[in-house]
Design a protein around this motif. Structure first.
Motif, PDB file in Angstrom:
ATOM      1  N   LYS A  43      20.867  37.624 -29.548  1.00 28.24           N
ATOM      2  CA  LYS A  43      19.729  37.466 -28.672  1.00 28.24           C
ATOM      3  C   LYS A  43      18.230  37.628 -29.351  1.00 28.24           C
ATOM      4  O   LYS A  43      17.553  37.108 -28.913  1.00 28.24           O
ATOM      5  CB  LYS A  43      19.924  38.711 -27.860  1.00 28.24           C
ATOM      6  CG  LYS A  43      21.205  38.490 -26.807  1.00 28.24           C
ATOM      7  CD  LYS A  43      21.181  39.693 -25.916  1.00 28.24           C
ATOM      8  CE  LYS A  43      22.237  39.400 -24.778  1.00 28.24           C
ATOM      9  NZ  LYS A  43      22.301  40.697 -23.861  1.00 28.24           N
ATOM     10  N   LYS A  44      18.450  38.441 -30.343  1.00 29.24           N
ATOM     11  CA  LYS A  44      16.942  38.702 -31.097  1.00 29.24           C
ATOM     12  C   LYS A  44      16.818  38.224 -32.486  1.00 29.24           C
ATOM     13  O   LYS A  44      15.664  38.234 -33.021  1.00 29.24           O
ATOM     14  CB  LYS A  44      17.039  40.180 -31.235  1.00 29.24           C
ATOM     15  CG  LYS A  44      17.253  40.980 -29.986  1.00 29.24           C
ATOM     16  CD  LYS A  44      15.624  41.559 -29.746  1.00 29.24           C
ATOM     17  CE  LYS A  44      15.726  42.416 -28.464  1.00 29.24           C
ATOM     18  NZ  LYS A  44      14.296  42.940 -28.298  1.00 29.24           N
ATOM     19  N   GLY A  45      17.874  37.300 -32.994  1.00 29.87           N
ATOM     20  CA  GLY A  45      17.743  36.763 -34.283  1.00 29.87           C
ATOM     21  C   GLY A  45      18.407  37.272 -35.120  1.00 29.87           C
ATOM     22  O   GLY A  45      19.393  36.844 -35.903  1.00 29.87           O
ATOM     23  N   GLU A  46      18.011  38.914 -35.542  1.00 29.51           N
ATOM     24  CA  GLU A  46      18.549  39.761 -36.508  1.00 29.51           C
ATOM     25  C   GLU A  46      18.581  41.051 -35.984  1.00 29.51           C
ATOM     26  O   GLU A  46      17.770  41.302 -35.131  1.00 29.51           O
ATOM     27  CB  GLU A  46      17.909  39.569 -37.646  1.00 29.51           C
ATOM     28  CG  GLU A  46      18.374  38.203 -38.655  1.00 29.51           C
ATOM     29  CD  GLU A  46      17.640  38.322 -39.968  1.00 29.51           C
ATOM     30  OE1 GLU A  46      18.384  37.871 -40.921  1.00 29.51           O
ATOM     31  OE2 GLU A  46      16.435  38.620 -40.085  1.00 29.51           O
ATOM     32  N   GLN A  47      19.360  41.828 -36.554  1.00 28.60           N
ATOM     33  CA  GLN A  47      19.627  43.377 -36.072  1.00 28.60           C
ATOM     34  C   GLN A  47      19.596  44.046 -37.491  1.00 28.60           C
ATOM     35  O   GLN A  47      19.990  43.577 -38.337  1.00 28.60           O
ATOM     36  CB  GLN A  47      20.457  43.760 -35.016  1.00 28.60           C
ATOM     37  CG  GLN A  47      22.097  43.321 -35.681  1.00 28.60           C
ATOM     38  CD  GLN A  47      22.897  43.984 -34.468  1.00 28.60           C
ATOM     39  OE1 GLN A  47      22.954  44.958 -34.166  1.00 28.60           O
ATOM     40  NE2 GLN A  47      23.731  43.093 -33.966  1.00 28.60           N
ATOM     41  N   ILE A  48      19.194  45.390 -37.505  1.00 29.56           N
ATOM     42  CA  ILE A  48      19.180  46.367 -38.450  1.00 29.56           C
ATOM     43  C   ILE A  48      20.350  47.085 -38.455  1.00 29.56           C
ATOM     44  O   ILE A  48      20.785  47.596 -37.644  1.00 29.56           O
ATOM     45  CB  ILE A  48      17.802  46.921 -38.749  1.00 29.56           C
ATOM     46  CG1 ILE A  48      16.603  46.144 -38.756  1.00 29.56           C
ATOM     47  CG2 ILE A  48      17.847  48.065 -40.012  1.00 29.56           C
ATOM     48  CD1 ILE A  48      15.350  46.946 -38.449  1.00 29.56           C
ATOM     49  N   VAL A  49      21.060  47.032 -39.642  1.00 29.50           N
ATOM     50  CA  VAL A  49      22.284  48.236 -39.704  1.00 29.50           C
ATOM     51  C   VAL A  49      21.771  49.096 -41.038  1.00 29.50           C
ATOM     52  O   VAL A  49      21.392  48.606 -41.984  1.00 29.50           O
ATOM     53  CB  VAL A  49      23.535  47.326 -40.256  1.00 29.50           C
ATOM     54  CG1 VAL A  49      24.630  48.417 -40.484  1.00 29.50           C
ATOM     55  CG2 VAL A  49      23.749  46.435 -39.219  1.00 29.50           C
TER      56      VAL A  49
END
Length: 105
Positions: A43-49
């Motif tokens: 949905k957002k392109g990337e996410q942070i872990v």
């Protein structure tokens, strides 16, 4: 150059510094290691872990610390993965490639 470019996550069109994410966690728990990576998100392109050596670190703590520091909530990781030790290269720097390979979303 590729390595430096990947020290940012592109979330919904916004560039977020992964170092900033690590700094938020370090402001709460300076003695423990923290390492942030970006992973694909439909949905957002990337996410942070965020990988952390502090097992009690919570997303709520990070949200409060970010707000207190005047930092956008975009810099708060979506997932927190507790680890016993952050992997490091021979020169002492964080081994982000190993973290990327080990993450199982």
């Amino acid at each position: 150059i590729q390595g430096r470019a990947k020290r940012f996550a592109k979330i919904g069109g916004e560039m977020v510094s992964l170092m900033m994410v690590e700094n938020i966690a370090s402001a709460l728990y300076l003695e423990q290691g923290h390492a942030a990576i970006a992973v694909p998100d439909e949905k957002k392109g990337e996410q942070i872990v965020l990988f952390t050596e502090q097992p009690e670190l919570s997303r709520d703590q990070l949200i409060k610390q970010a707000a207190a520091s005047g930092i956008s909530e975009l810099c708060v990781p979506r997932h927190i993965v507790p680890v016993t030790e952050i992997p490091r290269l021979g020169n002492g720097k964080i081994d982000y490639m190993t973290l990327q390979k080990e993450y199982k979303g």
